[in-house]
Design a protein around this motif. Structure first.
Motif, short mmCIF file in Angstrom:
data_model
loop_
_atom_site.label_atom_id
_atom_site.label_comp_id
_atom_site.label_asym_id
_atom_site.label_seq_id
_atom_site.Cartn_x
_atom_site.Cartn_y
_atom_site.Cartn_z
N GLU A 1 43.25 82.79 15.03
CA GLU A 1 44.16 83.76 15.13
C GLU A 1 45.05 83.96 13.84
OE1 GLU A 1 44.50 82.64 19.96
OE2 GLU A 1 45.75 81.54 18.44
N ALA A 2 44.71 83.01 12.87
CA ALA A 2 45.37 83.14 11.70
C ALA A 2 44.90 84.21 10.63
CB ALA A 2 45.51 81.84 11.05
N PRO A 3 45.68 84.74 10.05
CA PRO A 3 45.13 85.85 9.11
C PRO A 3 43.91 85.21 8.02
CG PRO A 3 47.56 85.71 9.10
CD PRO A 3 47.19 84.57 9.70
N LYS A 4 43.17 86.26 7.67
CA LYS A 4 42.09 85.86 6.66
C LYS A 4 42.69 85.91 5.24
CE LYS A 4 38.28 87.91 9.28
NZ LYS A 4 38.16 86.58 10.19
N LYS A 5 43.97 86.45 5.09
CA LYS A 5 44.47 86.29 3.57
C LYS A 5 46.07 86.38 3.85
CE LYS A 5 44.05 89.04 -0.49
NZ LYS A 5 43.71 90.42 -1.23
N ILE A 6 46.64 85.50 3.07
CA ILE A 6 47.95 85.70 2.90
C ILE A 6 48.30 85.59 1.39
CG2 ILE A 6 50.16 84.74 3.56
CD1 ILE A 6 49.10 83.40 5.99
N GLU A 7 48.60 86.63 0.92
CA GLU A 7 49.08 86.77 -0.72
C GLU A 7 50.48 86.61 -0.91
OE1 GLU A 7 46.31 89.83 -2.52
OE2 GLU A 7 48.31 90.19 -3.63
#
Lengths: 151, 750
Positions: free
Chosen positions: B694-700
């Motif tokens: 459920e976590a994002p694939k990318k956090i910039e």
């Protein structure tokens, strides 16, 4: 009470405990091997993950009486020098925040890669979703698993 | 070089006020850590450690040990705080070791982990500690070589002079430790930093990945007993009587007894909060035995009725009545709706909001609700205690030893110098471990059984016996004129048992007519700090509301906010505006640019934006949502932060990413509910925590680059995640969500 000769991290360890005692508490209370963590006690968080014959299991739900001759591996025995590819990948990506769940995450990941050396993102997610990280280090865990898979 | 003459002589003290959570004022007298050791002390330390001050120890064979003052709960202070010392001391980072310091406020400062304060509070003292030690080492070399100290350079652990004399810090450490502390210090200019601002790995990383005993629950001494508390089944209940006969027959059980945590009239300090005062305790040899034996207890509970608590602290002694009702979430909601209609306390008023609302072309009014939340630290509450008549040793996970020790001294009737508190690494904290009742409980149990004891909460104890994030509601109103300008803003917030409103935060200062009000309902549900207290609700509600107002005004949500911030900067309304409009706008602009907001290429996403200021730092997020398997899913996030100088960029990025994941999880799933006082969630099977898939694939994550003294980072990125998620969810679902957790609200409609 009953006596068990458990094969843990390549050594035979004798304990005299109630047969219903979960392996988790045998490790932590009787053998003082505290690397394996208590998180929920009902196999919902994965903090207590160890290997039984190389496969990840939740030690909080495994009565010591059913371990028998099966080999148990804990975080303390995953590698001799703390240099298993998964451990190294965890350091490379500086995954941990509080670090409490990471032994369980590492044991789950090591088992995943042993059975599936080149997992897809979806396979990593499916295999790792039983392990909660309250600090939210999931992205780095996934990157670390992928790094370890390359080695 | 910056010449730093502030407050550095041996008789002066640096006083810093630490306002957080309960608003406790603390005095930091770190300078006594500069007490030069006399010669005998310097030479007789174990392993010949020369202690240059509380934070720096050096051996003759050049080992450098840096002491981390603040307990570690995942914010990485054990790495970042020593980095600050090492920078000014000028040592090779590869050669240092780090040790968690003892609890010693006189030598090591406030030692409080919380309020995103560790780096902010210690930035200057630790730089001064490093710089002072470096100057003392140079002076020692100068005296030894008989040259002026000004001619001795100190770099990367080596002292040198133009005469080609060189020495390692270790060679001069014993002598340096006997020298007076310099009065004037030279601190490095940020452009000269070689350690700060460079990514450094977690100093405990190897121990973590190999399962070393770092945590409180891992602590063990021979002969140690295990204790658990059987607490009442519901808030509002108390112990009437118990029969322990069956429990005592169980193997490994030593004792069963009840005891009072605080005697009647005990003056509680701000962080002495506890859910229940009468404790029914089972003590035995092992965890499993105690867990099982506890189930055999026959306990009779009765309604506690209204309870009188005595509160001490800065405002003097006062009595507080804790109501005895057995509360349910449905009745709590009804009660909040009733209170929301009543007159409330005015917190701030600018202009003439009543008239502005009356004359408005359009008024938008929305109400937001959020439930209690449990911290759910992965390591449940626990503490080791060994208390005798003469002294007490306590070991375990704790955010604020300096706040707990005075309570403990009163409870045990021991002078503080006879109480030793050792802080272990914490398996999460999030505010929960600022409340040291579990330490006090462990101490009283140890004293009773006259043995070393580890008190342990099971997950069920931890979740149902918590110091929760309060339940909140807020109604926002905005008035637009005929040209769609925002002419008035009104927030009226309430909660059980405290209101969430920060009256002096944005958009206060940006709107001519402004009104903030708060109200609260007393309750026996115990509450406390939870990662960014109050802000974690406000940012959700206010940032969601501003999105809706921007839409009504026909403006882009980022441009709408930027226009308000421009107003707040150029012609601020009212007084005491807490935020810096430029820095607030800075994170919005950064996230706009980095996310390609409004630019082609992002059409597949339902985008939501939010920004917030709290704990002295600024955060903005753009959340990119998609529909996956019929469910809204946050696939990608862009974050922009302004926390001044970033000590350890990679670890800081990790923390922001974690805050984003935590925010998404709590926005969608987090909820703790009650039925007749009984907490309805007991473990991770019915309290949903966000998981890998459920976590994002990318956090910039992007940081504003500036040379402003660092502020906090543990909390600020967390609150605006909720608002950004809400705004993306609106795009995804085509309707606004006003009630957390959003997953429950979605399911209600489906």
């Amino acid at each position: 009470m009953a006596t068990y000769n458990l094969k843990i991290n390549g050594k035979v360890r004798q304990v005299n405990v109630d047969p219903a005692t979960p392996l988790l508490w045998v490790l932590r209370d009787h053998l003082n091997m505290t690397g394996t963590k208590y998180g929920c006690g009902i196999a919902q968080c994965g903090a207590c993950t160890v290997h039984l014959e190389g496969n990840a299991i939740r030690s909080c739900q495994l009565p010591v009486s059913v371990v028998g001759k099966q080999a148990v591996t804990t975080i303390e025995g995953l590698s001799e020098k703390g240099d298993h590819p998964v451990q190294k990948a965890w350091l490379e990506h500086d995954v941990a925040q509080c670090g409490y769940c990471q032994a369980g995450q590492i044991m789950q990941a090591a088992s995943l890669l042993k059975n599936n050396p080149k997992p897809t993102d979806e396979e990593i997610e499916a295999q790792m979703s039983g392990n909660i990280c309250r600090c939210g280090t999931y992205l780095r865990i996934k990157e670390a698993v992928k790094s370890a898979a390359k080695k | 070089m910056n010449n730093d003459k502030t407050a550095l002589n041996r008789r002066s003290f640096l006083k810093a006020s630490l306002l957080s959570g309960g608003g406790m004022l603390m005095t930091v007298s770190w300078l006594s850590g500069f007490k030069s050791a006399d010669k005998s002390e310097a030479l007789n330390l174990p392993e010949q450690w020369a202690q240059l001050n509380g934070y720096i120890h050096i051996t003759p064979d050049n080992k450098v040990k840096l002491i981390c003052p603040n307990p570690e709960f995942g914010q990485n202070v054990m790495t970042s705080l020593p980095m600050i010392v090492a920078e000014e001391l000028d040592v090779d980072w590869k050669n240092i070791t780090v040790e968690m310091g003892p609890h010693d406020n006189a030598k090591l400062g406030a030692q409080f982990t919380g309020g995103s304060n560790s780096v902010r509070m210690y930035w200057k003292p630790l730089r001064q500690a490093g710089a002072a030690a470096r100057q003392m080492l140079r002076e020692a070399a100068a005296q030894t070589w008989n040259v002026p100290a000004g001619e001795v350079t100190a770099k990367a652990g080596v002292l040198s002079h133009s005469s080609e004399k060189t020495a390692k810090y270790g060679d001069m450490a014993s002598k340096a430790a006997t020298l007076p502390v310099p009065k004037d210090l030279e601190l490095k200019a940020p452009k000269d930093f070689t350690i700060v601002r460079k990514a450094k790995k977690n100093v405990e990383g190897q121990k973590i990945v190999t399962g070393k005993p770092l945590f409180g629950l891992d602590y063990h001494v021979d002969g140690m007993l295990i204790a658990m508390i059987q607490h009442p089944p519901a808030f509002g209940m108390k112990l009437k009587s118990f029969d322990a006969a069956e429990t005592l027959k169980m193997p490994g059980i030593k004792d069963v007894f009840s005891l009072k945590l605080y005697e009647d009239g005990f003056e509680q300090a701000g962080f002495d909060t506890r859910s229940f005062n009468d404790l029914l305790v089972v003590v035995g040899n092992t965890t499993w035995e105690v867990m099982n034996a506890r189930k055999k207890l026959v306990a009779n509970w009765e309604p506690a009725g209204d309870v009188k608590d005595t509160m001490g602290g800065r405002n003097g002694k006062r009595e507080v009545i804790v109501p005895g009702a057995l509360e349910s979430t449905t009745t709590q909601m009804q009660q909040m709706q009733e209170y929301a209609q009543k007159p409330a306390q005015q917190l701030r008023k600018d202009g003439d909001p009543e008239t502005a609302f009356k004359n408005a072309a359009q008024v938008i009014e929305r109400t937001y609700n959020a439930p209690f939340l449990a911290h759910n630290c992965m390591e449940p509450m626990n503490f080791f205690a060994h208390v005798t008549d003469e002294k007490a040793l306590l070991v375990g996970p704790l955010q604020a030893p300096g706040w707990t020790e005075p309570t403990l001294a009163k409870l045990l009737n021991l002078p503080p110098e006879k109480i030793e508190i050792q802080m272990t690494r914490m398996g999460g904290g999030f505010g929960r471990r600022a409340y040291g009742h579990y330490l006090s409980e462990a101490a009283l149990i140890s004293r009773k059984v006259k043995a070393p004891v580890k008190l342990m909460y099971t997950r069920e104890d931890d979740m149902t016996y918590g110091i929760y994030r309060p339940m909140y509601t807020a109604t926002y109103r905005a008035a637009l004129d005929a040209d769609k300008n925002l002419i008035a803003f009104h927030v009226k917030g309430g909660g059980i048992p405290e209101h969430p409103v920060h009256a002096n935060r944005f958009p206060a200062g940006a709107v001519d007519n402004y009104l903030a009000e708060g109200w609260q309902i007393a309750s026996n549900i115990t509450i406390g700090a939870f990662r960014a207290p109050r802000s974690n609700f406000n940012a959700a509600a206010e940032q969601s509301f501003l999105d809706e107002v921007a839409e009504a005004a026909g403006k882009d949500p980022i441009e709408f906010r930027l226009a308000l911030l421009k107003r707040a900067k150029e012609k601020p309304v009212g007084k005491n505006n807490e935020y810096d409009a430029d820095r607030y706008a800075g994170v919005l602009e950064l996230v706009r640019d980095k996310s390609g907001w409004g630019k082609p290429g992002n059409e597949k996403y339902n985008r939501g934006v939010a920004a917030y200021f709290c704990h002295n730092s600024y955060a903005a997020h753009v959340v990119d949502m998609v529909t996956r398997d019929g469910q809204p899913y946050v696939e990608r996030v862009f974050s922009a932060m302004d926390c001044g100088i970033v000590i350890n960029p990679d670890a800081a990025t990790n923390m922001v990413q974690g805050a984003v994941v935590d925010g998404i999880g709590n926005a969608f799933y987090g909820a703790l509910t009650h039925k007749d006082g009984v907490v309805q969630q007991t473990n991770f099977n019915n309290y949903r925590i966000i998981r890998h898939n459920e976590a994002p694939k990318k956090i910039e994550v992007h940081f504003v680059q500036n040379d402003i003294d660092p502020t906090g980072l543990g909390e600020p990125p967390f609150p605006p995640v909720f608002g950004a998620v809400a705004n993306a969810l609106y795009k995804n679902k085509g309707r606004r969500f006003y009630n957390q957790p959003f997953q429950s609200e979605m399911e209600k409609v489906i």
